[in-house]
Scaffold this motif. Sequence first.
Motif, PDB file in Angstrom:
ATOM      1  N   GLY A 250      14.892  -5.000  59.029  1.00 42.15           N
ATOM      2  CA  GLY A 250      16.032  -4.822  58.139  1.00 42.15           C
ATOM      3  C   GLY A 250      16.094  -5.943  57.129  1.00 42.15           C
ATOM      4  N   PHE A 251      17.103  -5.876  56.267  1.00 46.06           N
ATOM      5  CA  PHE A 251      17.173  -6.781  55.123  1.00 46.06           C
ATOM      6  C   PHE A 251      18.560  -7.410  55.025  1.00 46.06           C
ATOM      7  N   PHE A 252      18.589  -8.663  54.573  1.00 47.67           N
ATOM      8  CA  PHE A 252      19.849  -9.341  54.312  1.00 47.67           C
ATOM      9  C   PHE A 252      19.845  -9.870  52.880  1.00 47.67           C
ATOM     10  N   LEU A 253      20.945  -9.663  52.158  1.00 43.16           N
ATOM     11  CA  LEU A 253      21.119 -10.151  50.788  1.00 43.16           C
ATOM     12  C   LEU A 253      22.163 -11.253  50.809  1.00 43.16           C
ATOM     13  N   SER A 254      21.776 -12.452  50.389  1.00 48.06           N
ATOM     14  CA  SER A 254      22.649 -13.619  50.550  1.00 48.06           C
ATOM     15  C   SER A 254      23.664 -13.750  49.433  1.00 48.06           C
TER      16      SER A 254
END
Length: 395
Positions: A250-254
């Motif tokens: 999965g992906f995280f956008l800071s």
Amino acid sequence: MAEANPLSVPDGATGVLVLANGDVVWGRGFGAEGQAVGEVCFHTAMTGYQEIMTDPSFAGQIINFTFPHIGNVGANPDDVEAEDPHALGMIVREDVTEPSNFRAVERLDAWMKAHDRIGLAGIDTRALTRRIRVGGAPNGVIAHSASGDFDVPLLLEMARAWPGLEGMDLAITVSCETHFGWKDGVWRLGPGYSKVTESHTSSEKPPHVVAVDYGSKRNIFRNLVKAGAEVTVLPATATFEQVMSFAPDGFFLSNGPGDPAATAEYAVPVIQAMLETGKPLFGICLGHQLLALAVGARTSKMFQGHRGANHPVKRLSDGAVEITSMNHGFAVLSESLPANARETHVSLFDGSNAGFELTDKPAFAVQYHPEASPGPQDSLYLFEKFVGMLRDSAK
């Protein structure tokens, strides 16, 4: 506030704030000498000034603290969200005193000087806050000279020439330069920061999240680790191919600074490709705004912004109110959210959007800071929610 006049330096004044409209506020400088130009905003948190100063989201900004006693717990190497401060300077009511806290290793003014950041004390910070609330966040110059020698017309020219944050991509200036794996968990009194092996409570292989660093706070990564994720951090300009080369679950956008519409030029195509994979995605602050732009919504510059550790947010699913930490000068326009985006949270201060989720993709985002650094811990559950989605997706 006095009109700009180079001959009106009061006795004992070693610091000054010059606003683009010509207002001049005199005080006592501390920390580094010099000048810095940026947007002047106010922050209502009573604690956490080191975390605030080192938050990359504050790049290009000068922080006016409404709490009068800033610096009385000193500074230490643990309470930071980045290696160096990103806020340009701080404005405070009372002079910085000797620290009164067992964790302090140095005075705040010494820490500011060591990191080349300017402080201005002796200011009526509440009057300045009222000015910002009425007139909006102004451009200004903060300056410190031990000799009291200031060229006010030049400082005024600098303030008026600065273009402002709207249209400015600052994420690229504060992002990491290369990828790295994040290993630390959250801080505890005594042992300090835990490590990955201590933080993961399950013997199963942790889900792997790739976090795109637009100006991230360290405590976000710490809480992802605590929730059970393996974290790899990539620069803001990473391509979709580079992201996928790490085989993420999965992906995280800071979070991050600047105008999301400017950062979106290179970020949105990557985010849109992420969404097409069907893997879970979670965004915070700037990441929330970029996800909104990626699905066709719009953002706009706020009049004064939200910056504090006591912002009430209503969770629409059950009506619960979370007290949150916020730091943003741009907002997602709720009315622009597409049909497949469901609003999940709203600010109880002004009704602005504070969170949404997609109905056709496993993606959600919040405008506030659930990592609580500084701030309350009402929203830490979001990290557990996201890592749970990662585990389900990885099966």
